[in-house]
Design a protein around this motif. Structure first.
Motif, short mmCIF file in Angstrom:
data_model
loop_
_atom_site.label_atom_id
_atom_site.label_comp_id
_atom_site.label_asym_id
_atom_site.label_seq_id
_atom_site.Cartn_x
_atom_site.Cartn_y
_atom_site.Cartn_z
N ASP A 127 39.15 35.56 36.31
CA ASP A 127 39.61 36.56 35.53
C ASP A 127 39.63 37.52 36.57
O ASP A 127 38.73 37.87 37.16
CB ASP A 127 38.76 36.59 34.51
N PRO A 128 40.72 38.33 36.60
CA PRO A 128 40.92 39.51 37.52
C PRO A 128 39.84 40.54 37.30
O PRO A 128 39.76 41.30 38.20
CB PRO A 128 42.24 39.92 37.44
N GLY A 129 39.31 40.65 36.05
CA GLY A 129 38.24 41.70 35.68
C GLY A 129 36.94 41.18 36.25
O GLY A 129 35.97 42.29 36.20
N GLN A 130 36.58 40.12 36.54
CA GLN A 130 35.25 39.57 36.92
C GLN A 130 34.75 39.96 38.09
O GLN A 130 35.68 40.26 39.09
CB GLN A 130 35.04 38.17 36.79
N SER A 131 33.48 40.11 38.56
CA SER A 131 33.14 40.83 40.04
C SER A 131 33.10 39.45 40.90
O SER A 131 33.31 38.46 40.23
CB SER A 131 31.64 41.40 39.72
N PHE A 132 33.04 39.73 42.02
CA PHE A 132 33.16 39.04 43.16
C PHE A 132 31.58 38.03 42.98
O PHE A 132 31.94 37.14 43.48
CB PHE A 132 33.28 39.53 44.46
N GLY A 133 30.65 38.74 42.82
CA GLY A 133 29.37 38.03 42.53
C GLY A 133 29.44 37.06 41.61
O GLY A 133 28.80 36.05 41.73
N ASP A 134 30.29 37.48 40.42
CA ASP A 134 30.23 36.52 39.45
C ASP A 134 31.24 35.40 39.82
O ASP A 134 31.16 33.98 39.76
CB ASP A 134 31.08 37.07 38.41
N LEU A 135 32.16 35.33 40.82
CA LEU A 135 33.00 34.54 41.32
C LEU A 135 32.45 33.55 42.04
O LEU A 135 32.60 32.54 42.08
CB LEU A 135 34.11 35.09 42.16
N CYS A 136 31.45 34.05 42.98
CA CYS A 136 30.59 33.18 43.76
C CYS A 136 29.63 31.95 43.03
O CYS A 136 29.62 30.84 43.43
CB CYS A 136 29.61 34.02 44.80
N ARG A 137 29.54 32.50 41.90
CA ARG A 137 28.70 31.51 41.04
C ARG A 137 29.76 30.52 40.34
O ARG A 137 29.15 29.32 40.08
CB ARG A 137 27.96 32.48 40.01
N LEU A 164 36.27 38.44 52.23
CA LEU A 164 35.42 38.95 51.55
C LEU A 164 34.17 38.55 51.20
O LEU A 164 33.75 37.46 51.40
CB LEU A 164 36.15 38.56 49.90
N GLY A 165 33.22 39.33 50.83
CA GLY A 165 31.47 39.12 50.84
C GLY A 165 30.81 39.64 51.93
O GLY A 165 29.70 39.81 51.86
N ALA A 166 31.53 40.00 52.96
CA ALA A 166 30.53 40.37 54.16
C ALA A 166 30.11 41.95 53.87
O ALA A 166 28.98 41.98 54.32
CB ALA A 166 31.49 40.29 55.38
N ARG A 167 30.75 42.63 52.89
CA ARG A 167 29.99 44.04 52.65
C ARG A 167 29.48 43.89 51.28
O ARG A 167 29.84 43.34 50.30
CB ARG A 167 31.35 44.84 52.41
N ARG A 168 28.50 44.69 51.18
CA ARG A 168 27.63 44.60 49.84
C ARG A 168 28.71 45.07 48.76
O ARG A 168 28.39 44.84 47.55
CB ARG A 168 26.53 45.50 50.03
N ALA A 172 30.16 43.94 43.70
CA ALA A 172 30.12 44.59 42.44
C ALA A 172 31.71 44.84 42.22
O ALA A 172 31.91 45.30 40.97
CB ALA A 172 29.57 45.78 42.75
N SER A 173 32.51 44.68 43.19
CA SER A 173 33.98 45.01 43.10
C SER A 173 34.66 43.90 42.33
O SER A 173 34.27 42.56 42.22
CB SER A 173 34.70 44.94 44.32
N THR A 174 35.67 44.18 41.53
CA THR A 174 36.55 43.19 40.64
C THR A 174 37.41 42.46 41.55
O THR A 174 37.78 42.86 42.52
CB THR A 174 37.21 44.00 39.37
N LEU A 175 37.85 41.29 41.16
CA LEU A 175 38.88 40.35 41.74
C LEU A 175 40.13 41.18 42.14
O LEU A 175 40.70 41.27 43.12
CB LEU A 175 38.99 39.16 41.35
N ALA A 176 40.37 42.07 41.04
CA ALA A 176 41.85 42.69 41.18
C ALA A 176 41.59 43.79 42.21
O ALA A 176 42.51 44.03 42.92
CB ALA A 176 42.13 43.41 39.71
N GLU A 177 40.49 44.52 42.19
CA GLU A 177 40.24 45.56 43.42
C GLU A 177 40.18 44.95 44.65
O GLU A 177 40.57 45.65 45.66
CB GLU A 177 38.77 46.13 43.05
N LEU A 178 39.89 43.64 44.60
CA LEU A 178 39.83 42.82 46.16
C LEU A 178 41.02 42.36 46.49
O LEU A 178 41.03 41.70 47.64
CB LEU A 178 38.55 41.98 46.05
N GLY A 179 42.07 42.32 45.69
CA GLY A 179 43.49 41.89 46.01
C GLY A 179 43.46 40.38 45.59
O GLY A 179 44.58 39.87 46.07
#
Length: 263
Positions: A127-137, A164-168, A172-179
């Motif tokens: 989901d583009p609105g989910q966070s990167f941390g949630d994506l890792c799970r 992605l993931g090297a910066r803290r 918290a960023s969404t997938l859409a924000e990370l591209g």
């Protein structure tokens, strides 16, 4: 330049210092390539080698460039070489946990590292609105890789790459924000400093041939960072490994599969 030493302590000067060998490693090489160089020079078996950076175990599929990024910023990086020895040496492979059901309107194609069994390329609903941390799970649910220290190398169609993931702030960023968009591909890595105690790849375990199954379960739980060994299931091939039986039937170098024990 990478400098492995045959001791867990840092190399020091003096008569009691561990032996040191220097290696020039090619750009784009893997830890497995360094082990091959070590084997050629030392004649030690590569399958018994354990390379450490600080307290973290380095696995064959990890790019050496990631070690340089995690290091002190100098040309020489000190690694420690140990040999797995004593009794039976087993490799324990953590499988997919299956505790989550990834959902979303978009699809992300994962390129998984060599330590993962089965298909190395797998689709993942996101989901583009989910966070990167949630994506890792979600990636853990699909592959069994631990989310701690997870890195995704986003592969753009134009050939560009973004880690992605090297910066803290990434977590918290969404997938859409990370591209990350529908149809993207990402290669999955792990940060070197986060590889222990729950390794996403094969974990080496030394056990006594006269031991009991329950002792192996306890040690595997400790190695994988699982709080309760009762939640683990170990398999040798397609056969479950009983807790109440001895380990005399296990062959040196056997690969076991570990299921359950979700974090």
């Amino acid at each position: 330049m990478f400098v492995p030493a045959q001791a867990p302590a840092a190399a020091t000067a003096g008569p009691d210092a561990p032996p040191v060998e220097e290696f020039d490693c090619a750009e784009g090489g893997l830890v497995g390539d360094l082990k091959a160089m070590l084997r050629q020079r030392t004649r030690l078996p590569a399958e018994r080698m354990v390379l450490l950076l600080g307290g973290a175990r380095l696995h064959d599929g990890l790019p050496l460039a990631h070690l340089a990024a995690a290091g002190p910023g100098t040309a020489a990086l000190v690694l420690h070489l140990q040999l797995a020895a004593g009794g039976v040496h087993l490799l324990v492979r953590r499988e997919g946990q299956g505790h989550r059901e990834p959902r979303g309107p978009c699809r992300l194609t994962l390129r998984l590292p060599p330590g993962v069994r089965g298909a190395r390329q797998r689709p993942l609903a996101v989901d583009p609105g989910q966070s990167f941390g949630d994506l890792c799970r979600d990636v853990q649910a699909a592959s069994g890789l631990a989310p701690a220290g997870m890195l995704l190398e986003l592969l753009a169609p134009s050939g560009g790459r973004q880690l992605l993931g090297a910066r803290r702030t990434d977590h918290a960023s969404t997938l859409a924000e990370l591209g990350i968009r529908d149809g993207c591909e990402a290669r999955v890595w792990h940060a070197a400093e986060e590889l222990c105690p729950a390794s996403p790849f094969d974990v080496g375990v030394d056990v006594a041939p006269a031991g009991q199954g329950q002792e192996l379960y306890a040690e595997v739980a400790r190695q994988l960072g699982v709080a309760d060994a009762a939640g683990l299931a170990l398999y040798a091939g397609g056969a479950a490994l009983p807790r109440e039986q001895g380990l005399s039937g296990l062959a040196d170098g056997m690969v076991l599969s570990a299921f359950g024990g979700g974090r």
